[in-house]
Motif scaffolding. Structure first.
Motif, PDB file in Angstrom:
ATOM      1  N   THR A 349       0.741  -1.291  -0.091  1.00 38.05           N
ATOM      2  CA  THR A 349       0.108   0.088  -0.017  1.00 38.05           C
ATOM      3  C   THR A 349       0.754   1.192   0.082  1.00 38.05           C
ATOM      4  OG1 THR A 349      -0.093   0.051   2.308  1.00 38.05           O
ATOM      5  CG2 THR A 349      -1.719  -1.214   1.374  1.00 38.05           C
ATOM      6  N   LEU A 350       0.188   2.360  -0.364  1.00 40.32           N
ATOM      7  CA  LEU A 350       1.065   3.703  -0.118  1.00 40.32           C
ATOM      8  C   LEU A 350       1.787   3.821   1.202  1.00 40.32           C
ATOM      9  CD1 LEU A 350       2.073   5.858  -1.660  1.00 40.32           C
ATOM     10  CD2 LEU A 350       0.018   7.149  -1.528  1.00 40.32           C
ATOM     11  N   GLU A 351       0.620   3.490   2.213  1.00 42.68           N
ATOM     12  CA  GLU A 351       1.206   3.776   3.350  1.00 42.68           C
ATOM     13  C   GLU A 351       2.379   3.100   3.728  1.00 42.68           C
ATOM     14  OE1 GLU A 351      -0.774   4.242   8.053  1.00 42.68           O
ATOM     15  OE2 GLU A 351      -1.673   3.098   6.383  1.00 42.68           O
ATOM     16  N   ARG A 352       2.333   1.684   3.534  1.00 39.46           N
ATOM     17  CA  ARG A 352       3.559   0.985   3.776  1.00 39.46           C
ATOM     18  C   ARG A 352       4.942   1.451   2.845  1.00 39.46           C
ATOM     19  NH1 ARG A 352       2.897  -5.133   2.319  1.00 39.46           N
ATOM     20  NH2 ARG A 352       4.902  -5.137   3.198  1.00 39.46           N
ATOM     21  N   LEU A 353       4.709   1.941   1.871  1.00 43.37           N
ATOM     22  CA  LEU A 353       5.730   2.644   0.787  1.00 43.37           C
ATOM     23  C   LEU A 353       6.550   3.835   1.762  1.00 43.37           C
ATOM     24  CD1 LEU A 353       4.459   2.238  -2.760  1.00 43.37           C
ATOM     25  CD2 LEU A 353       6.448   0.899  -1.823  1.00 43.37           C
ATOM     26  N   ILE A 354       5.587   4.455   2.272  1.00 45.91           N
ATOM     27  CA  ILE A 354       5.908   6.030   2.881  1.00 45.91           C
ATOM     28  C   ILE A 354       6.645   5.432   4.288  1.00 45.91           C
ATOM     29  CG2 ILE A 354       5.155   7.663   4.383  1.00 45.91           C
ATOM     30  CD1 ILE A 354       2.987   8.265   2.406  1.00 45.91           C
ATOM     31  N   LEU A 355       6.080   4.400   4.816  1.00 45.64           N
ATOM     32  CA  LEU A 355       6.770   3.899   6.203  1.00 45.64           C
ATOM     33  C   LEU A 355       8.157   3.413   5.828  1.00 45.64           C
ATOM     34  CD1 LEU A 355       3.689   2.109   8.028  1.00 45.64           C
ATOM     35  CD2 LEU A 355       4.910   4.409   8.621  1.00 45.64           C
ATOM     36  N   ARG A 356       8.428   2.803   4.633  1.00 44.84           N
ATOM     37  CA  ARG A 356       9.706   2.127   4.290  1.00 44.84           C
ATOM     38  C   ARG A 356      10.473   3.385   3.794  1.00 44.84           C
ATOM     39  NH1 ARG A 356      11.179  -2.977   3.680  1.00 44.84           N
ATOM     40  NH2 ARG A 356       9.862  -2.861   5.599  1.00 44.84           N
ATOM     41  N   LEU A 357      10.058   4.423   3.280  1.00 48.28           N
ATOM     42  CA  LEU A 357      10.838   5.579   2.990  1.00 48.28           C
ATOM     43  C   LEU A 357      11.454   6.036   4.212  1.00 48.28           C
ATOM     44  CD1 LEU A 357      12.066   7.688   1.148  1.00 48.28           C
ATOM     45  CD2 LEU A 357       9.825   8.761   1.471  1.00 48.28           C
ATOM     46  N   GLU A 358      10.553   6.115   5.244  1.00 53.35           N
ATOM     47  CA  GLU A 358      11.142   6.752   6.677  1.00 53.35           C
ATOM     48  C   GLU A 358      11.956   5.892   7.426  1.00 53.35           C
ATOM     49  OE1 GLU A 358       6.999   8.776   8.520  1.00 53.35           O
ATOM     50  OE2 GLU A 358       7.118   6.771   8.529  1.00 53.35           O
ATOM     51  N   ARG A 359      11.765   4.553   7.047  1.00 54.77           N
ATOM     52  CA  ARG A 359      13.150   3.702   7.475  1.00 54.77           C
ATOM     53  C   ARG A 359      14.311   4.055   6.986  1.00 54.77           C
ATOM     54  NH1 ARG A 359      12.476  -2.816   7.349  1.00 54.77           N
ATOM     55  NH2 ARG A 359      10.979  -2.455   8.733  1.00 54.77           N
ATOM     56  N   TYR A 360      14.447   3.995   5.843  1.00 49.05           N
ATOM     57  CA  TYR A 360      15.599   4.274   4.829  1.00 49.05           C
ATOM     58  C   TYR A 360      16.167   5.624   5.205  1.00 49.05           C
ATOM     59  CZ  TYR A 360      15.027   0.362   1.402  1.00 49.05           C
ATOM     60  OH  TYR A 360      14.607  -0.607   0.800  1.00 49.05           O
ATOM     61  N   LEU A 361      15.247   6.652   5.375  1.00 50.55           N
ATOM     62  CA  LEU A 361      15.907   7.895   5.840  1.00 50.55           C
ATOM     63  C   LEU A 361      16.498   7.885   7.214  1.00 50.55           C
ATOM     64  CD1 LEU A 361      13.056  10.204   4.345  1.00 50.55           C
ATOM     65  CD2 LEU A 361      15.202  10.133   3.489  1.00 50.55           C
TER      66      LEU A 361
END
Length: 512
Positions: A349-361
């Motif tokens: 989902t888009l929410e999961r993608l944003i959470l993954r982006l946050e983890r990478y950052l």
């Protein structure tokens, strides 16, 4: 609220689509741009309400004042109420005298100057209009359904609000008395409770009208908190499918000035830029527009990705969900590069993608600090480090703050090559993934007409100053400098200086 099933087809306006609505408020508003079929819809509704047992009265925009005024000649109760209103509001009263042919002539008495004159010959349209509307209102019976086309004609905004208040008083006397206002005026968008939204019908150009049948418990709570902050200026979006919402007034001013520089200015006709006072409010407007089908557009800062109501709303928007479904096969290899096989057992989902982006950052930020303790910091990365240190001093847990995550993403966008050389090899490999993931997320948000400023906030696009990182202070002064430049520069210079913002505006204002 009461139940009356309606079903309307107008093929030359909506094609094969059908407008359906079953639940009605006692006060209903038919709104939308010119040419969207508001009056035609109202006429069809009037017919179905008549068939449903209501006594329908349809008061057209070209109403004849004298015909209506004479209806009060023999009704002392209504005449008395209207005279009281006129006396209080204008210091005037109305009376009738008999002409030689035994017709009754309405005479206005101006009490302030003790003079009399004929209504038709000397009085302004406004007074005639308010008298006509009050007659229609006060003469309505308990089972009446009254349609009023353009009640705002010739009325000062304060008198529009006054008339709306009078309607509210009348509906309290009967649970069946019903009003439909076909209007272009925000002063009739008098939403005092979340339930009032269900009485709004939004008409569109070449599309079936849209409405809210009922609100979920969450939406009801959201609108209860929101409505007290919902002002007349905000209500413009009810009358156009081409409104753009922004966070603050400097955004609103900047985009309004730049709107005249877009390539297809006629395509943007009717576009307005509305500031709402923050990204959480943007989330509410995004939700309202989605429910009402008004196709509102949002331009917002980059930090909206990392917190706030707007993020929650566009992640669940039906357009985003459909867009994500279409991407599943195309992005299979990309998903495998950022998720494990086990993680991919659940839907992306888009929410999961944003959470993954946050983890990478977050991982990148932590590694950046570790490397800075061991190795000399390159000059290009010095401003990036200074901004992160300021945020660490300001917040106890800076890594959880949306601004901190935004600065990390800005660092990736601004200093990609320097970061890849400086970070440890396994973290450096995530930099291209971060950029691709962020671009994918922004594209998903655009499918819901949410346009995110990828550089940060609007000040990062200014031509007279150079800011790389959030937050930005002194926004008023910065904006005035930009405005001075826009007002004095040649059109080509303005287009070149703000090309990124103008391209964004062209996308946001497009009707497609």
């Amino acid at each position: 609220m009461f139940n009356l099933e309606t079903k309307i087809k107008i093929p030359f306006l909506w094609g094969k689509a059908v407008f359906r609505k079953n639940y009605w408020s006692q006060i209903n508003l038919i709104v939308g741009p010119n040419g969207s079929g508001k009056t035609l819809l109202a006429e069809k509704l009037a017919q179905q309400f008549s068939e449903g047992g209501f006594n329908v009265k349809f008061i057209k925009a070209d109403r004849k004042y004298n015909d209506q005024i004479f209806t009060i000649k023999n009704d002392e109760k209504i005449r008395s109420r209207i005279e009281k209103v006129l006396s209080s509001m204008f210091g005037k009263s109305i009376k009738f005298i008999e002409d030689i042919d035994q017709t009754m002539i309405p005479i206005v008495e101006n009490k302030a100057w003790n003079v009399e004159y004929m209504l038709e010959d000397a009085e302004c349209h406004g007074l005639k209009e308010i008298i006509s509307l009050l007659i229609s209102l006060y003469s309505a019976q308990p089972n009446d359904c009254v349609f009023i086309d353009e009640p705002e004609l010739h009325l000062h905004p304060q008198f529009q609000s006054f008339f709306m208040n009078e309607i509210r008083k009348e509906v309290k006397n009967s649970s069946r008395r019903t009003f439909f206002l076909i209007t272009h005026s925000p002063f009739f968008i008098d939403l005092r409770s979340s339930e009032d939204l269900t009485g709004v019908i939004c008409c569109h150009i070449n599309a079936v009208p849209s409405t809210i049948e009922e609100l979920s418990e969450d939406d009801d709570g959201l609108f209860r908190r929101f409505l007290p902050r919902f002002n007349t200026y905000h209500k413009q979006f009810f009358f156009s499918d081409n409104q753009i919402f922004v966070e603050g007034y400097t955004d609103q001013q900047m985009f309004t000035y730049l709107l005249q520089y877009i390539e297809d200015e006629y395509n943007a006709a009717g576009t307005g830029i509305i500031d709402v006072g923050g990204k959480d409010e943007l989330g509410v407007f995004c939700k309202v527009c989605s429910l009402l089908g008004t196709n509102g557009r949002i331009i917002t800062d980059l930090d909206s990705l990392f917190s706030g109501k707007l993020r929650d709303v566009f992640c669940q928007d039906q357009r985003v969900l459909q867009w994500m479904e279409k991407q599943e096969e195309k992005q299979e290899s990309f998903y495998k590069s950022i998720f494990s096989n086990r993680e991919l057992e659940s839907k992306v989902t888009l929410e999961r993608l944003i959470l993954r982006l946050e983890r990478y950052l977050t991982q990148m930020g932590q590694d950046f600090y570790r490397q800075a303790k061991k190795n000399p910091l390159p000059g290009k990365l010095q401003p990036f480090m200074e901004k992160l240190q300021l945020l660490h001093k300001k917040y106890d847990n800076a890594e959880a703050i949306d601004t901190y995550k935004t600065v990390l993403l800005q660092g990736v966008n601004n200093e990609e090559e320097s970061l890849i050389k400086f970070l440890s090899p396994h973290i450096a490999k995530t930099i291209p993934l971060i950029k691709n993931l962020a671009a994918f997320i922004l594209a998903a948000a655009e499918s819901a007409r949410v346009y995110i400023l990828h550089k940060g906030c609007i000040e990062h696009y200014y031509s007279q100053t150079n800011f790389k990182y959030m937050p930005v202070s002194g926004k008023d002064k910065l904006f005035r400098n930009e405005l001075d430049f826009i007002q004095s520069a040649h059109k080509k210079s303005v287009r070149k200086a703000y090309s990124d913002l103008i391209v964004l505006l062209e996308k946001a204002s497009s009707r497609n």
